[in-house]
Every structure is written in C-alpha cells, then in structure tokens.
Design an enzyme around this catalytic site. Sequence first.
Site, PDB file in Angstrom:
ATOM      1  N   ARG A 283      55.851  -4.466  29.012  1.00  0.00           N
ATOM      2  CA  ARG A 283      55.938  -3.014  28.866  1.00  0.00           C
ATOM      3  C   ARG A 283      55.897  -2.385  30.266  1.00  0.00           C
ATOM      4  O   ARG A 283      54.859  -2.320  30.899  1.00  0.00           O
ATOM      5  CB  ARG A 283      54.758  -2.525  28.017  1.00  0.00           C
ATOM      6  CG  ARG A 283      54.887  -1.104  27.529  1.00  0.00           C
ATOM      7  CD  ARG A 283      53.586  -0.667  26.875  1.00  0.00           C
ATOM      8  NE  ARG A 283      52.556  -0.402  27.890  1.00  0.00           N
ATOM      9  CZ  ARG A 283      51.271  -0.668  27.746  1.00  0.00           C
ATOM     10  NH1 ARG A 283      50.821  -1.260  26.668  1.00  0.00           N
ATOM     11  NH2 ARG A 283      50.416  -0.377  28.702  1.00  0.00           N
ATOM     12  N   HIS A 287      51.670   2.682  27.284  1.00  0.00           N
ATOM     13  CA  HIS A 287      51.700   2.395  25.850  1.00  0.00           C
ATOM     14  C   HIS A 287      52.331   3.569  25.101  1.00  0.00           C
ATOM     15  O   HIS A 287      53.218   3.393  24.274  1.00  0.00           O
ATOM     16  CB  HIS A 287      50.280   2.145  25.341  1.00  0.00           C
ATOM     17  CG  HIS A 287      50.192   1.983  23.868  1.00  0.00           C
ATOM     18  ND1 HIS A 287      50.672   0.861  23.208  1.00  0.00           N
ATOM     19  CD2 HIS A 287      49.692   2.792  22.894  1.00  0.00           C
ATOM     20  CE1 HIS A 287      50.459   0.991  21.916  1.00  0.00           C
ATOM     21  NE2 HIS A 287      49.873   2.156  21.698  1.00  0.00           N
ATOM     22  N   TYR A 296      44.290  -0.219  33.982  1.00  0.00           N
ATOM     23  CA  TYR A 296      43.968  -1.560  33.495  1.00  0.00           C
ATOM     24  C   TYR A 296      44.946  -2.650  33.928  1.00  0.00           C
ATOM     25  O   TYR A 296      44.812  -3.795  33.508  1.00  0.00           O
ATOM     26  CB  TYR A 296      43.865  -1.553  31.958  1.00  0.00           C
ATOM     27  CG  TYR A 296      45.076  -1.011  31.235  1.00  0.00           C
ATOM     28  CD1 TYR A 296      46.187  -1.803  30.985  1.00  0.00           C
ATOM     29  CD2 TYR A 296      45.095   0.312  30.773  1.00  0.00           C
ATOM     30  CE1 TYR A 296      47.280  -1.310  30.316  1.00  0.00           C
ATOM     31  CE2 TYR A 296      46.194   0.815  30.095  1.00  0.00           C
ATOM     32  CZ  TYR A 296      47.283  -0.002  29.862  1.00  0.00           C
ATOM     33  OH  TYR A 296      48.381   0.495  29.194  1.00  0.00           O
TER      34      TYR A 296
END
Length: 389
Positions: A283, A287, A296
């Site tokens: 990705r 998100h 993160y």
Amino acid sequence: MRELVSEPDSPALPSVTTEAVDPVPGAGAPHLPQQPDLVQLLSPEGERLEHPDYSIDVSAEELRGLYRDLVLVRRWDVEATALQRQGELGIWASLLGQEAAQIGAGRAMADGDTAFPTYREHGVAWTRGVDPLHVISLFRGVDNGGWDPVATGFNLYTVVIGAQTLHATGYAMGLQRDGAESAALAFLGDGATSQGEVNEAMIWAASFSAPVVFFCQNNQYAISVPLERQSRVPLYQRAAGFGFPGVRVDGNDVLAVLAVTRAALAAAREGQGPTFIEAFTYRMGAHTTSDDPTRYRLASELEEWKLRDPIARVKAYLSRTGVADAAFFDAVEAEGDELAKRIRSGTVDMADPPGTAMFDRVYAEQTPHLAAQQAEFEAYQASFEGAGH
C-alpha cells in the site's frame, strides 16, 4: 500448479517471517527477508519471465489494454484523493500501488462471475464497467453505491471487515446448486484474515467445495499493524489448514495476477472447489485519507517498493518489445487527463439527496415500523422550518 518460484535475478520482495520481529520504535516494520514462493511473470525491470504452472499468452492489444487500465485507475485514485483533501469527499480508500493486483484479478473474470469487494477495489470495479462516479458517490455520502451489482457482476462495497467473504461463499453455494458454470471472487486484505467471518467462510467453502476464490491483497499492513504481527506463516499457507490450495503471486505483476486468478476461477467453475490467492503487494499511500502511515512505517520502506511500481514494469516491457510507442503512452496520459476532469466535475456537481432517501431502499416494500420511523423523521425536520436554521 502448486510449485511456486521467483526470478532469482529480480530484486527480492520482502516477505513474512515465521518469527516475531520487533519493529523500529515509533517507525514501522523492519526490512523482511526474501520469500522465494512467488509466482512472477514480469520482473520489476519489465523482463518477461516464464513459469511452469502459469503460462499465459497475452496479445499486443491485451497488453496495451492492461497498461491503459493501470494508468487510468491510478489517475482516478489520485483525483479522488485530491477531492477528499479539498473537502469534496468524506473519506477515500486509496489503491495506490495495488493497481496490478486489482486489474489482473478483474480481467481474469468471465462474464458470469461475480466479485465481492471490500471498500478499496476501485480497479476491479473499473474492469467490470462500473462508472467511477458511481463509486465516488458512496464516498461523498450521496448513496450506498450507484451501480447495479447484477448487471456488472460486481457487488456493492462492504465496509464491515471480512463480511464479503461470507456473502461470496453463500453466493457460490447458490451457483453450485443452480448448476451454473460461474464462480465468485471474494476480495479481502491481510488484516481481514484475522477476522472470524473470513475463517468461517473458508470452512464453509471447503466443506461444500464451493466455486469461490479468496483473493487476498496483502499490502503489508492491517491499517497500522504490520503483517508479521498478524501471522506466523505466509498467508497463502493458511489455505492448507482449510483443505484447499493456496498460492502466492507477485501482486505488482499484472500478468502473473491475471494468470493465477484465471486458473483459480477456472478450477472453481470446473468443480474443484476454492483457492486462496495471496497477492503480495504494498500500500503506497495511507490506509484511508484519515490515516497517517508515517507514524508506523519507514520512509525507506516506501522508497524500496517504489522500485516495484506495477505500472512502470509494464511500460518498460511494452517499450522494450515495441508493443507500444511514445504516441500510445501520450494518448493514455491524455485520456487520463480527460477522466480526471470528468471525475472532478461530476463529483462537485453531485446533488445532496433528501434526508428521507435513507428510507427508500431498505426493503422492497416498506414495513409499517419503517414507515413510522420515516414519519417521525419528517416531523422532526419540519420542526426546524421557519426557525432560522
């Protein structure tokens, strides 16, 4: 069909470890070692590879069509992200970096097959003839999705994580009982594999040998949780525990995804039961537009995956083989510009529905209880008339 190989001369793709790994504090997941069990037909440099179990013949016209799909779907995604940032959409779930997984899977479907998406399968929607504005209307809050699932073979988006796998399995069991030579294709993410619904769906699919393919886009993160925190083994290996085949494919390789998904769907239609496909991808964006991935994961990880861009490798192959020239690439870019304009104007011009619209399509025939709710809502709205609100 079960022997999986990777091209030794291509850059190693990161993979899942079977041991717990501590991420860099406050940064994200660490670099992961090479995973050899990967079906790949087009290297990141755009070199054509062969695989003993997944041979595929693609015409020059089909190759150009796949490239066009990839470019236009990315342009749609980029434009939608910009629209959300400008306040025109409530939220957007980007597919940036996952275009090959979605286009390859979507183009593998036959006319009678039905896809059951999550909320990110814009590329699959594109291959099924869904108007991008019918998807965007959902994220703008105008409706619940403006396309016809029956006409397109593309079910409505499912926001409840993993629920669509149950829908797909039940639908596939119906196809089986009707004697239809069709299959269901259930899309899910790596995070959804931890959901009870997904495991229940796979148990039922295996028990009844249902004609369903579970297509997992492993984009490395369940929102902010890295894959190695979710599973002790590569995801495709979980299929063996349910009693059906699992295969890992390079999710950034549109040809490999097309070949693997086409084979799995054919097996399902022929009565061989389900298959689990793990499309190993990444990705590139957040998100959703509500997420901040810099909290993160490392910037270096993102840069590493940019070298495996699914569009760049197809363009390199087309250029190297002479299948497409500069005029073709320019024409696709121009088409992308026109698509972006249509998406922007169409989104901004969408009219807000009346508040009572939420009662219109709950049931085929409105129930007395729902009618009472609508009357109460209308009375509540009317109480504000002339009050300066």
